[in-house]
Design a protein around this motif. Structure first.
Motif, PDB file in Angstrom:
ATOM      1  N   THR A 109       0.741  -1.168   0.056  1.00 43.40           N
ATOM      2  CA  THR A 109       0.010   0.156   0.056  1.00 43.40           C
ATOM      3  C   THR A 109       0.879   0.990   0.039  1.00 43.40           C
ATOM      4  OG1 THR A 109      -1.652  -1.279   1.300  1.00 43.40           O
ATOM      5  CG2 THR A 109      -1.801   1.242   1.098  1.00 43.40           C
ATOM      6  N   TRP A 165      -6.012   1.996   4.073  1.00 42.36           N
ATOM      7  CA  TRP A 165      -6.732   2.286   2.882  1.00 42.36           C
ATOM      8  C   TRP A 165      -5.912   2.887   1.771  1.00 42.36           C
ATOM      9  CZ3 TRP A 165     -11.444   0.495   1.822  1.00 42.36           C
ATOM     10  CH2 TRP A 165     -12.026   1.259   0.815  1.00 42.36           C
ATOM     11  N   ALA A 166      -5.707   2.422   0.803  1.00 40.47           N
ATOM     12  CA  ALA A 166      -4.823   2.788  -0.158  1.00 40.47           C
ATOM     13  C   ALA A 166      -5.095   4.240  -0.658  1.00 40.47           C
ATOM     14  CB  ALA A 166      -4.701   1.662  -1.473  1.00 40.47           C
ATOM     15  N   GLY A 167      -6.395   4.485  -0.735  1.00 38.52           N
ATOM     16  CA  GLY A 167      -6.778   5.604  -1.315  1.00 38.52           C
ATOM     17  C   GLY A 167      -6.349   6.958  -0.284  1.00 38.52           C
ATOM     18  N   THR A 168      -6.204   6.715   0.907  1.00 40.15           N
ATOM     19  CA  THR A 168      -5.849   7.571   1.665  1.00 40.15           C
ATOM     20  C   THR A 168      -4.448   8.134   1.657  1.00 40.15           C
ATOM     21  OG1 THR A 168      -7.282   6.924   3.611  1.00 40.15           O
ATOM     22  CG2 THR A 168      -5.318   7.969   4.179  1.00 40.15           C
ATOM     23  N   CYS A 169      -3.935   9.319   1.414  1.00 38.79           N
ATOM     24  CA  CYS A 169      -2.616   9.694   1.119  1.00 38.79           C
ATOM     25  C   CYS A 169      -2.022  10.566   2.262  1.00 38.79           C
ATOM     26  CB  CYS A 169      -2.847  10.592  -0.347  1.00 38.79           C
ATOM     27  SG  CYS A 169      -3.487  12.087   0.016  1.00 38.79           S
ATOM     28  N   VAL A 193     -12.177   6.983   4.154  1.00 40.34           N
ATOM     29  CA  VAL A 193     -12.636   5.926   3.536  1.00 40.34           C
ATOM     30  C   VAL A 193     -14.091   6.177   2.994  1.00 40.34           C
ATOM     31  CG1 VAL A 193     -13.588   3.251   3.715  1.00 40.34           C
ATOM     32  CG2 VAL A 193     -11.301   4.196   4.635  1.00 40.34           C
ATOM     33  N   VAL A 219     -18.252   4.038   0.877  1.00 37.59           N
ATOM     34  CA  VAL A 219     -18.005   3.568  -0.505  1.00 37.59           C
ATOM     35  C   VAL A 219     -18.719   2.005  -0.720  1.00 37.59           C
ATOM     36  CG1 VAL A 219     -15.864   4.716  -0.498  1.00 37.59           C
ATOM     37  CG2 VAL A 219     -15.661   2.500   0.155  1.00 37.59           C
ATOM     38  N   LYS A 258     -15.000  -1.332  -3.820  1.00 36.28           N
ATOM     39  CA  LYS A 258     -13.757  -0.632  -3.761  1.00 36.28           C
ATOM     40  C   LYS A 258     -12.876  -1.104  -2.620  1.00 36.28           C
ATOM     41  CE  LYS A 258     -15.465   3.706  -5.649  1.00 36.28           C
ATOM     42  NZ  LYS A 258     -15.572   5.032  -5.407  1.00 36.28           N
ATOM     43  N   TYR A 259     -13.244  -2.076  -1.779  1.00 40.38           N
ATOM     44  CA  TYR A 259     -12.558  -2.337  -0.834  1.00 40.38           C
ATOM     45  C   TYR A 259     -11.462  -3.526  -1.110  1.00 40.38           C
ATOM     46  CZ  TYR A 259     -15.115  -0.267   3.289  1.00 40.38           C
ATOM     47  OH  TYR A 259     -15.759   0.336   4.005  1.00 40.38           O
ATOM     48  N   THR A 273     -10.012  -3.231  -3.945  1.00 40.44           N
ATOM     49  CA  THR A 273      -8.850  -2.491  -4.835  1.00 40.44           C
ATOM     50  C   THR A 273      -8.093  -1.811  -3.696  1.00 40.44           C
ATOM     51  OG1 THR A 273     -10.410  -1.817  -6.552  1.00 40.44           O
ATOM     52  CG2 THR A 273      -8.357  -0.592  -6.568  1.00 40.44           C
ATOM     53  N   ASN A 274      -8.510  -1.212  -2.696  1.00 37.76           N
ATOM     54  CA  ASN A 274      -7.974  -0.333  -1.728  1.00 37.76           C
ATOM     55  C   ASN A 274      -7.675  -1.038  -0.503  1.00 37.76           C
ATOM     56  OD1 ASN A 274      -8.184   2.650  -2.570  1.00 37.76           O
ATOM     57  ND2 ASN A 274     -10.101   1.786  -3.034  1.00 37.76           N
TER      58      ASN A 274
END
Length: 265
Positions: free
Chosen positions: A71, A162-166, A187, A190, A194-195, A197-198
């Protein structure tokens, strides 16, 4: 630059470097280094700024966990820190753990993890960071990767990984009994797909962006990377295909198979 004063609601605290004492912040440490003494105190921040060593330690603890799942790493967010600090102070004032608050910002909605009230006072040091991050990460045991989607008992793990968190900002309350981390983007609500993927299960190999020498990497990562010449060739082929389509449009192509001669079967 002088540190801003504490807010009136905050108890009085001794600032780092008071009475001429030097701040024990370690300098020039690379991102893969850790503090030599886990119990070495990191100077406490005020209501606005986090100590540099605290920032480094929070990022290191998070990104080591995330790397194990391939991640992408997080960066520090001053906005997330300020909101997390306010939530921690609100919990201290209420003398109890509060529901998520201070998550709306100019950037958008934050995600938020909270630990507390802690029986033992948490300090602004590596020991506290590792304790808190490990607690949230341990919720992985309750998450079933085989059925991706929202699941009970592991919301802190999901948000932290969560991969979408930066970005992240983490803070303590003044009494050290509450620790809050804000994440962006959150998160949120969603769809279950999407889980998958992330949120990935841990891998047995280092992530592709971490290299310790070509000999130790799998063969697939030893291939030549995509260069500018590859993209130019790709564009050339695309133009040729587009040009060819002008002479024989796709809707005119015959898709019927010819009859087979039984003699040659």
């Amino acid at each position: 630059m002088a540190s801003p004063k504490s807010s009136p609601s905050s108890p009085s605290r001794r600032k780092p470097g008071a009475n001429g004492a030097k701040s024990p912040v370690r300098k020039n440490q690379g991102p893969k280094q850790t503090l030599t003494a886990a119990t070495e105190l990191i100077p406490e921040g005020d209501d606005r700024w986090a100590p540099p060593a605290w920032v480094q330690t929070v990022l290191l603890a998070h990104n080591e966990k995330r790397a194990a799942h391939w991640t992408p790493p997080l960066v520090w967010s001053q906005e997330c820190y300020e909101h997390a600090r306010m939530q921690a102070q609100a919990c201290e004032a209420a003398e109890r753990r509060l529901t998520k608050n201070f998550i709306e910002s100019l950037s958008g909605r934050h995600g938020q993890n909270l630990l507390g009230p802690s029986r033992k006072e948490l300090k602004w040091d590596q020991t506290a960071v590792e304790h808190v991050v490990s607690q949230w990460y341990s919720e992985q045991e309750l998450y079933e990767f085989s059925r991706p989607g929202p699941q009970k008992g592991c919301v802190n793990f999901i948000q932290m990984m969560w991969a979408g968190t930066c970005s992240v900002g983490m803070a303590l309350s003044s009494n050290g009994r509450y620790c809050v981390a804000n994440y962006f983007p959150a998160v949120g609500n969603v769809l279950s797909y999407k889980y998958e993927t992330n949120l990935k299960p841990p891998r047995g190999l280092p992530p592709p962006w971490v290299s310790t020498g070509e000999e130790e990497l799998p063969e697939i990562y030893q291939k030549a990377p995509c260069a500018e010449s590859n993209w130019k060739r790709h564009e050339e082929v695309t133009l040729l295909l587009a040009d060819g389509a002008k002479y024989k449009p796709l809707d005119c192509l015959s898709v019927e198979l010819p009859d087979l001669d039984p003699v040659h079967c």
